[in-house]
Design an enzyme around this catalytic site. Structure first.
Site, PDB file in Angstrom:
ATOM      1  N   ARG B  55      32.127  38.339  33.757  1.00  0.00           N
ATOM      2  CA  ARG B  55      32.074  36.945  34.187  1.00  0.00           C
ATOM      3  C   ARG B  55      32.131  36.809  35.707  1.00  0.00           C
ATOM      4  O   ARG B  55      31.376  36.040  36.294  1.00  0.00           O
ATOM      5  CB  ARG B  55      33.168  36.121  33.517  1.00  0.00           C
ATOM      6  CG  ARG B  55      34.588  36.545  33.893  1.00  0.00           C
ATOM      7  CD  ARG B  55      35.595  35.468  33.526  1.00  0.00           C
ATOM      8  NE  ARG B  55      35.606  35.202  32.105  1.00  0.00           N
ATOM      9  CZ  ARG B  55      35.865  34.029  31.567  1.00  0.00           C
ATOM     10  NH1 ARG B  55      36.135  33.004  32.341  1.00  0.00           N
ATOM     11  NH2 ARG B  55      35.876  33.875  30.273  1.00  0.00           N
ATOM     12  N   THR B  56      32.999  37.571  36.358  1.00  0.00           N
ATOM     13  CA  THR B  56      33.106  37.461  37.814  1.00  0.00           C
ATOM     14  C   THR B  56      31.867  38.055  38.487  1.00  0.00           C
ATOM     15  O   THR B  56      31.333  37.497  39.442  1.00  0.00           O
ATOM     16  CB  THR B  56      34.383  38.166  38.316  1.00  0.00           C
ATOM     17  OG1 THR B  56      35.496  37.619  37.619  1.00  0.00           O
ATOM     18  CG2 THR B  56      34.579  37.960  39.808  1.00  0.00           C
ATOM     19  N   LYS B  83      32.081  59.098  38.925  1.00  0.00           N
ATOM     20  CA  LYS B  83      32.147  60.563  39.002  1.00  0.00           C
ATOM     21  C   LYS B  83      33.176  61.012  40.027  1.00  0.00           C
ATOM     22  O   LYS B  83      33.141  62.139  40.513  1.00  0.00           O
ATOM     23  CB  LYS B  83      30.766  61.134  39.332  1.00  0.00           C
ATOM     24  CG  LYS B  83      29.764  60.885  38.208  1.00  0.00           C
ATOM     25  CD  LYS B  83      28.391  61.463  38.534  1.00  0.00           C
ATOM     26  CE  LYS B  83      27.347  60.962  37.555  1.00  0.00           C
ATOM     27  NZ  LYS B  83      26.411  60.003  38.179  1.00  0.00           N
ATOM     28  N   ARG B 105      35.664  44.340  43.289  1.00  0.00           N
ATOM     29  CA  ARG B 105      36.684  44.194  42.239  1.00  0.00           C
ATOM     30  C   ARG B 105      37.257  45.582  42.026  1.00  0.00           C
ATOM     31  O   ARG B 105      36.495  46.546  41.843  1.00  0.00           O
ATOM     32  CB  ARG B 105      36.028  43.663  40.966  1.00  0.00           C
ATOM     33  CG  ARG B 105      36.836  43.863  39.680  1.00  0.00           C
ATOM     34  CD  ARG B 105      38.116  43.053  39.632  1.00  0.00           C
ATOM     35  NE  ARG B 105      37.891  41.629  39.598  1.00  0.00           N
ATOM     36  CZ  ARG B 105      37.965  40.882  38.483  1.00  0.00           C
ATOM     37  NH1 ARG B 105      38.241  41.432  37.330  1.00  0.00           N
ATOM     38  NH2 ARG B 105      37.764  39.590  38.558  1.00  0.00           N
ATOM     39  N   HIS B 133      43.050  37.212  44.065  1.00  0.00           N
ATOM     40  CA  HIS B 133      41.712  36.873  43.609  1.00  0.00           C
ATOM     41  C   HIS B 133      41.368  35.554  44.297  1.00  0.00           C
ATOM     42  O   HIS B 133      41.370  34.488  43.665  1.00  0.00           O
ATOM     43  CB  HIS B 133      41.723  36.735  42.081  1.00  0.00           C
ATOM     44  CG  HIS B 133      40.360  36.695  41.462  1.00  0.00           C
ATOM     45  ND1 HIS B 133      39.192  36.713  42.199  1.00  0.00           N
ATOM     46  CD2 HIS B 133      39.980  36.625  40.159  1.00  0.00           C
ATOM     47  CE1 HIS B 133      38.165  36.653  41.365  1.00  0.00           C
ATOM     48  NE2 HIS B 133      38.601  36.601  40.129  1.00  0.00           N
TER      49      HIS B 133
END
Ligand SMILES: [Zn+2]
Lengths: 425, 306
Positions: B55-56, B83, B105, B133
């Site tokens: 969603r973000t 990785k 994020r 946030h």
């Protein structure tokens, strides 16, 4: 032994009136002995301290030679004015057998820059389950007297009691990293205002204080010696005050960084300020300084903890805790305590040597004493440059800071390890 | 304007208001036929997501695309990120690609701060660990403004797991900057030690939801993960819901005009019941729509569009 004679001219021994020190064959000679052919060191304005002794050094060898070796750490120590360091056991393999402690001890002898006194692990693999062969390490060539699972707390109270009791047989001491692990799961920094703002899991002061209180009671109960590593909170000072008043054989150390820096530093999220126990508040710093001056905290120990770049140039939570300390410790203590040289000599040399049982160390450079001392220029000020460190690592929290006092020369049993501020080898 | 948006505290009242005003203008434009503005043509916005948050990510992606920016999605799955490449090496890669903005994020608090020290472009914190946030707080403030006409003077209750909530931290900082009165409410185990002095001297703390509800204009419910009960933060989900969940009975204690917000994703039956979430008071769907406008405004202002 050295065949060179050194004449240290006009030096102030721990702040006393200037005098000359004549050094030959590992000892300081009587005044008036022949100074013929002596190499003269002009020590005008310099202060002589007994060679510093660090009770808490991570040399990383064997296992993490990319971060530090016994040799590079020894060089950093000598440059910081140290003549002896106690090497922590959390190497890979862990220093939990006579074989490993002898290896570290031998590497120290080969480097020849400071006396490297290995510390043995309390439990096998630092796992906190079974006692390591403490007696075998004590009777090895390394003659281990300090045992510590540093980095891990011996949190099991029964195991801690046994360890304290067991090492009485050879006048050993358990150096405890006081951290109740259930209270610090996932902890990233001091629990308080700053951790609340930064959203980093808190390491509460009580996790340290509760273990110190418990261990002091245990040590008192079995009549054993306890040493508390890197005390970091005002509450711990209160606990130590009570324990000492009750006659418990407890000693304690504080690090230079806990005497100078606070948890505010975490606001940058730069893990160079991540350390365990974490940086605390201004109130804690003030209490630690007062306790060190008063003697409730017996010594300064560096907890010199070199880390490779990749373990610090990353997210805070993923970084390893620890910071360099050997080359900056004396300057910071000078900054914090002021030029009280007898006090500095006591907290950084005499008392740590006594706790560690290092009888060759901790003596004032006077006639008949081992020529194991360091010369400090108290007037010098220098800026900390991480790239200039003798350590293999760069994780100093003091980068760019200007600090007072510079080590000019260090002598270990009559041999210079540092001259003109540079390591001789 | 500021260069990075790492924390809601980076915005003073003037800048925060500018973001909200700009978002309102952009929302007007978006609601017309032309969905795309040429403002950020030729600029590159990278979405760097170390956590799954569709969603973000979609919200930021839509925002950047409506401003005509080139968008590169760098998600943890199926890239070098998974990785084991370090954040610093990834930063240097983004730098070489000429990223004008990096929207990040990350599960570790402070990761955007680290990133900002390694790249030249602007860094937008799209949620870091249990820290902040800030664009969520901006869209929440925007939603309050559009529903209630203002932010200053409102009494906002933030309810739930404040300790682990990046939404709560950013909201407390932004809302107090904008002059709202904020009370955080939850079981004491989920309120950070020293939270008041840490975030705002005016912040109030309460452990009693029922006592506060009649006095609020906005109640913001935070997501509470069931797993927290395994760590003894509370005894059971049932007890949590009974003491701190918002159900129809509690909703009736709210003043007539009060709204119910939730940053999503919701745990229905835990912190909020379905009938509350779907009620007329609930702004949950609007919050999603407002998110795009607010993120457009942030990118527009940070990248100095126009
Ligand atoms: Zn330790």
């Amino acid at each position: 032994m050295s065949s060179t004679t050194y004449l240290v001219k006009g030096v102030s021994v721990v702040g006393a009136e200037p005098t000359d020190l004549l050094v030959r064959d590992g000892v300081v000679l009587e005044a008036g002995a022949s100074a013929q052919n002596a190499q003269v060191i002009d020590a005008d304005g310099l202060v002589a301290l007994p060679g510093l002794v660090d009770l808490h050094t991570h040399l990383r060898e064997p296992g993490r030679e990319d971060a530090e070796t016994v040799e590079s750490g020894s060089r950093a120590a000598a440059l910081g004015g140290y003549t002896a360091v106690c090497a922590m056991a959390n190497t890979s393999p862990v220093a939990d057998t006579a074989g490993v402690v002898e290896q570290v001890w031998r590497l120290g002898r080969e480097a020849g820059l400071v006396d490297v006194q290995p510390i043995g692990a309390v439990t096998v693999g630092l796992a906190g389950q079974h006692l390591a062969e403490l007696g075998a390490m004590a009777t090895s060539a390394a003659k281990v007297r300090i045992f510590s699972d540093d980095g891990h707390c011996v949190s099991d109270p029964r195991l801690m009691r046994r360890a304290l009791e067991y090492v009485k047989a050879f006048d050993g001491v358990i150096a405890q990293h006081a951290e109740e692990p259930r209270l610090t799961e996932g902890a990233q920094m001091h629990e308080g205002e700053i951790s609340a703002r930064l959203g980093l899991t808190g390491w509460p002061a009580v996790a340290e204080e509760a273990i110190i209180a418990r261990d002091a009671l245990l040590a008192g109960h079995v009549g054993a010696r306890l040493h508390v590593c890197h005390v970091s909170t005002a509450g711990s000072v209160d606990v130590l005050r009570q324990a000492k008043a009750a006659g418990v054989r407890v000693t304690a150390e504080v690090t230079p960084h806990h005497l100078l820096l606070t948890d505010e530093r975490a606001s940058s999220y730069d893990p160079v300020f991540k350390v365990n126990p974490p940086l605390r508040t201004q109130k804690d710093v003030a209490a630690l300084r007062a306790a060190l001056a008063e003697g409730l905290i017996d010594i300064v120990a560096t907890d010199h903890a070199p880390h490779a770049m990749e373990d610090k140039e990353c997210e805070w939570a993923y970084a390893r805790p620890g910071m360099l300390g050997l080359e900056t410790a004396l300057s910071i203590v000078l900054d914090v305590l002021g030029p009280d040289w007898p006090l500095i000599a006591d907290r950084m040399s005499r008392t740590p040597a006594r706790i560690a049982g290092l009888t060759d160390h901790g003596h004032l450079p006077a006639a008949g004493a081992p020529a194991t001392f360091t010369l400090v220029d108290p007037a010098a000020r220098w800026q900390v440059d991480p790239t200039a460190s003798a350590s293999r690592s760069r994780n100093t929290p003091y980068a760019g800071m200007t600090l007072p006092g510079r080590v000019v020369a260090t002598f270990l049993r009559g041999e210079p390890t540092v001259l003109d501020g540079k390591a001789v080898k | 304007m500021i260069k990075h948006l790492l924390s809601a505290a980076d915005l003073d009242a003037q800048h925060a208001t500018l973001v909200l005003d700009t978002a309102a203008e952009l929302a007007n434009v978006s609601s017309r036929e032309v969905k795309k503005l040429p403002t950020l043509r030729g600029r590159t916005v990278v979405n760097l997501f170390y956590e799954d948050s569709t969603r973000t990510r979609i919200s930021f992606e839509a925002a950047a695309k409506r401003l005509s920016a080139d968008v590169i999605n760098f998600s943890a799955k199926g890239s070098s990120v998974s990785k084991g490449e370090s954040l610093k090496d990834t930063a240097l890669t983004l730098q070489a690609m000429g990223a004008d903005a990096v929207v990040v994020r990350h599960p570790a608090s402070g990761a955007p701060h680290r990133l900002a020290s390694w790249v030249d472009g602007s860094v937008v914190n799209a949620g870091d660990g249990t820290h902040e946030h800030p664009t969520q707080a901006l869209l929440d403030a925007y939603t309050m403004r559009s529903r209630l006409g203002r932010v200053a003077g409102l009494h906002v209750a933030i309810v739930g797991d404040v300790l682990h909530s990046r939404v709560a931290r950013s909201n407390v900082l932004l809302l107090t900057t904008l002059g709202a009165k904020v009370t955080v409410i939850g079981p004491p185990t989920l309120i950070p030690v020293d939270v008041g002095p840490a975030l705002s001297p005016d912040l109030r703390v309460s452990y009693d939801l029922d006592a506060v509800l009649p006095d609020v204009d906005v109640v913001m419910m935070l997501r509470v993960q069931r797993e927290r009960m395994n760590d003894s933060f509370f005894p059971s989900t049932r007890e949590y819901a009974r003491r701190y969940g918002l159900d129809a009975a509690r909703m009736r204690r709210l003043p007539e005009h009060a709204i119910v917000m939730h940053p999503g994703p919701m745990v229905r039956g835990m912190e909020i019941t379905p009938e509350v979430a779907d009620s007329a008071r609930s702004t949950i769907v609007e919050q999603v729509a407002n998110g795009v406008s607010v993120r457009m405004a942030v990118l527009y202002l940070l990248l100095g569009g126009k």
